[in-house]
Design an enzyme around this catalytic site. Structure first.
Site, PDB file in Angstrom:
ATOM      1  N   ASP A 109      10.377  -6.747  13.172  1.00 38.33           N
ATOM      2  CA  ASP A 109       9.444  -6.175  12.168  1.00 38.33           C
ATOM      3  C   ASP A 109       8.020  -6.204  12.956  1.00 38.33           C
ATOM      4  OD1 ASP A 109      10.816  -5.763   9.943  1.00 38.33           O
ATOM      5  OD2 ASP A 109      10.504  -7.852   8.966  1.00 38.33           O
TER       6      ASP A 109
ATOM      7  N   ASP B 169      19.518  -3.901   4.848  1.00 35.61           N
ATOM      8  CA  ASP B 169      18.855  -4.974   5.230  1.00 35.61           C
ATOM      9  C   ASP B 169      19.305  -6.316   4.782  1.00 35.61           C
ATOM     10  OD1 ASP B 169      16.412  -6.397   6.011  1.00 35.61           O
ATOM     11  OD2 ASP B 169      15.123  -4.945   5.057  1.00 35.61           O
TER      12      ASP B 169
END
Ligand code: GLA
Length: 726
Positions: free
Chosen positions: A547, A477
């Site tokens: 997301d 990430d």
């Protein structure tokens, strides 16, 4: 595929199977652009230079060199000599003068395709590819520029890259090194790009091309949620099947600028490269700089053909992972299920339930290390928090494996929390400008990945974790954009190199990771989908898309993503409702379909599902095993787009041999008193017979008259329809 050089005419012609690209040398010195479009064979193309029209070429009228420079179609235009359109190259010499005269200095044609030092790049064998190198030279400084063009036997793509070498005696400062420029006559072009935000990545935008310049860019240090390293010029009639498309996509994950400029003579200049903002590269004598690669696609059959060309290129010449052509394990990620609030017991509860339903891998997301119980600490402390994971990592992994599942883990290697052991030990490792506050974002700083010792230090910590247990998957990430760009290790005259050196550090560590752990399935991610780009695909076969896991929002995000990137690369999960990003409630079935048309997995507390939902999970798992080979390897055809205002969204995947297809159709918003509709399929063999839901049809009937889709009640109602040749 071939590359020709016609010595007499001084014309280069690069051919793919269906497209051609031409250049010519004028005055023995200027490299001019001639042609890009549908395939042609002849090199008798100099008339395209308009050499007999004013403004004349300088040899015939030296008085008007400036007019020539500002009107000719230049292959690699430079700043400072009189071409006032966007330049591709700008350098400053030691005396502070900003100009260059890049003159043609020869060429080389060879089989294969060279790699680009330290950078991700499209690759291919000597049978698959040919490369043309054109050398340009600035006599005054001794700087040499090499333009690289590669062509492929199996895809209609031309790739371009640029290297710059300083063969002179003094340093020069590169202020702009774009990777591609394309000058074209305007054909009422419209411009297409992808824009977005966090949780709204890659929405398609199409807009008129006005006079002047319009660019799509990022200087956030990553390819970004906001804009995307892609630009296309399309003719007004362009649809999925018709019209001309000139597209560029950048194989790079950092700052970029893609621009279209309509000039006074009705010409359009399209450029792409590293963003010049914040970029100055000192090139000392003997040094070389390599600018990343641009992929160019021309389609005369609309956007659909462009999309399939990009998908084919990325699946056969960019993604290297051994998992590319494999069914990847169906995963369950604990992020939306628990956020930071978990321990080994909770994870095992999730794993137990998941394994019973056929899910194959547990991914432990953010919060397993240091003292990280919320997002304001511990990045950089890559040590398992044994207060949360009692018994340690390998014991948890073994328990998960005993359930018949694999285990994956989340990392964010490029970051450092001010509240961390690492920061206390190495405050100088953060990017910073002495005397100024470091800009925080999500309470974190960015590590100085331009420094080898930083990359190596972080790598060792993370490799230690990966070696300590049987880990099958890593989610890499990157949760903030770059600011306060200063490195305590670079001298003053090299601070302008930091953004690019940072990216080189990221690529170096990703390369090390995939080399040392070839068995690990790597998924890239950046605050959702802020680094979904070809650069990252070189290292990981899949990237987390967004997301936002809401099924309706995902229609737009996945449509924009699939405009360029294969469906097999799109990280997509089923999550709970009301959705955490938008609060919307959608049918569980639809959430499953939307995720199945990506990498597929779950991101919810599976222990809380109802029996009915668990049965749907079983069905989705079965559908995954049934359809994933087709979804991963097939050709993508889009029919309807909710993003363009339709109440329906539909697209399909057709196997390469046209023997099988899967149609996805969703009614996004219901309307009362409606009839069934006929959905015209695409990409089938017109003459072959196909079975669809128990009835047979000829391909041309399905494609011209259409498949009947009954009217249903309710929003976000979707169907997957199996089409099989009989
Ligand atoms: C990013 C990712 C999420 C999750 C969180 C964890 O936002 O996109 O999937 O991993 O970070 O902090």
């Amino acid at each position: 595929m071939n590359i020709k050089y016609d010595e007499n005419r001084q014309v280069f012609l690069i051919n793919t199977e269906h497209t051609s690209y031409g250049m010519a040398v004028t005055d023995g010195r200027y490299l001019c652009h001639l042609y890009y479009g549908k395939r042609i064979e002849d090199t008798d193309l100099r008339y395209l230079l308009r050499e007999d029209e004013p403004p004349f070429v300088p040899s015939e009228n030296v008085r008007e060199t400036g007019s020539f420079l500002d009107a000719a179609y230049m292959e690699y235009p430079e700043s400072g000599m009189g071409d006032y359109r966007e330049s591709a190259f700008c350098m400053r010499d030691e005396r502070g003068f900003r100009a260059s005269e890049l003159s043609y200095d020869g060429y080389e044609i060879r089989k294969g395709k060279p790699g680009l030092e330290g950078l991700p790049a499209v690759w291919g064998s000597e049978e698959d590819c040919m490369t043309l190198k054109i050398w340009l030279k600035d006599e005054l400084t001794g700087v040499r520029v090499t333009l690289l063009y590669s062509t492929f036997a199996d895809v209609d793509v031309i790739t371009r890259a640029v290297t710059v070498e300083n063969a002179g005696e003094e340093a020069v400062y590169l202020e702009k090194v774009f990777s591609a420029c394309l000058d074209l006559d305007d054909r009422d072009f419209e411009m297409m790009g992808l824009y977005g935000s966090w949780a709204r990545e890659r929405h398609i935008e199409r807009m008129p091309l006005g006079w002047g310049r319009r660019n799509i860019a990022s200087f956030r240090g990553e390819s970004s949620h906001q804009e995307h390293p892609f630009l296309a010029l399309v003719t007004p009639e362009t649809t999925q099947e018709t019209g001309e498309v000139y597209a560029m996509n950048f194989v790079y994950s950092g700052n970029f600028m893609a621009q279209a400029e309509k000039s006074q003579f009705g010409a359009v200049r399209m450029t792409m490269g590293i963003h010049p903002e914040g970029f100055v590269w000192k090139l000392a004598p003997g040094e070389r700089f390599t600018a990343p690669e641009v992929v160019m696609v021309y389609s005369d059959q609309g956007l659909g053909k462009m999309t399939r060309t990009f998908h084919d290129l990325y699946r056969s010449h960019l993604i290297r992972s051994r998992y590319l052509h494999e069914k990847r394990p169906i995963l369950i990620n604990n992020w939306e299920a628990t956020y930071f609030d978990f321990d080994e017991k909770k994870l095992l509860e999730i794993a137990r339930e998941a394994s019973e339903l056929g899910i194959e891998m547990l991914v432990m997301d953010d919060g397993w290390f240091g003292k990280r119980n919320c997002d304001d600490s511990s990045l950089g402390d890559w040590v398992v928090n044994e207060e949360k994971i009692r018994g340690g990592l390998s014991s948890l992994v073994e328990e998960v494996k005993a359930l018949g599942m694999k285990f994956g883990i989340w990392i964010e290697p490029e970051m450092i929390s001010p509240e961390s052991e690492l920061y206390r030990k190495h405050p100088d490792w953060a990017l910073q400008i002495p005397g100024r506050d470091i800009t925080q974002s999500r309470a974190q700083y960015v590590l100085d990945f331009s420094r080898d010792e930083v990359v190596d230090g972080i790598y060792e910590m993370i490799a230690g974790v990966l070696r300590s247990a049987d880990i099958s998957y890593v989610k890499w990430d990157m949760n903030r954009q770059l600011a306060t760009m200063g490195s305590l290790a670079l001298p003053a005259d090299r601070q302008g190199e930091l953004y690019h050196r940072y990216m080189l550090g990221v690529y170096r560590m990703q390369e090390r990771l995939v080399t040392d752990f070839p068995e690990i399935l790597l998924e890239n991610c950046s605050g959702g989908g802020a680094r979904f780009d070809p650069g990252m695909l070189y290292y990981s076969p899949q990237i987390w898309c967004s997301d936002d896991t809401d099924a309706v929002e995902r229609l737009a995000i996945q449509e924009g993503t699939a405009l360029l990137y294969p469906v097999s690369a799109m990280g997509a999960h089923v999550s709970v409702c009301p959705n955490h990003a938008v609060g919307r409630v959608t049918p569980f079935e639809t959430r499953g379909h939307v995720a199945l048309l990506g990498t597929f997995g779950y991101e919810l507390d599976i222990t809380k599902l109802s029996e009915e939902e668990k049965n749907l999970v079983r069905k989705q798992v079965a559908d995954y095993h049934r359809y994933n080979d087709l979804i991963r390897e097939g050709d993508y055809y889009r029919m309807e787009s909710s993003m363009s205002g339709s109440a329906f969204d539909s697209w399909m995947i057709v196997s390469k041999d046209k023997g099988r297809a899967l149609v996805f159709a969703v009614q996004v918003t219901a309307k009362p008193n409606g009839k069934s509709r006929f959905l015209r399929l695409k990409g089938l063999d017109p003459q072959q017979m196909y079975r669809v839901e128990g009835r047979t049809y000829r391909g041309n009937v399905l494609m011209n008259a259409g498949l009947r889709i009954p009217s249903v009640q309710g929003d976000a109602r979707s169907r997957l329809i199996d089409v099989e040749r009989v």
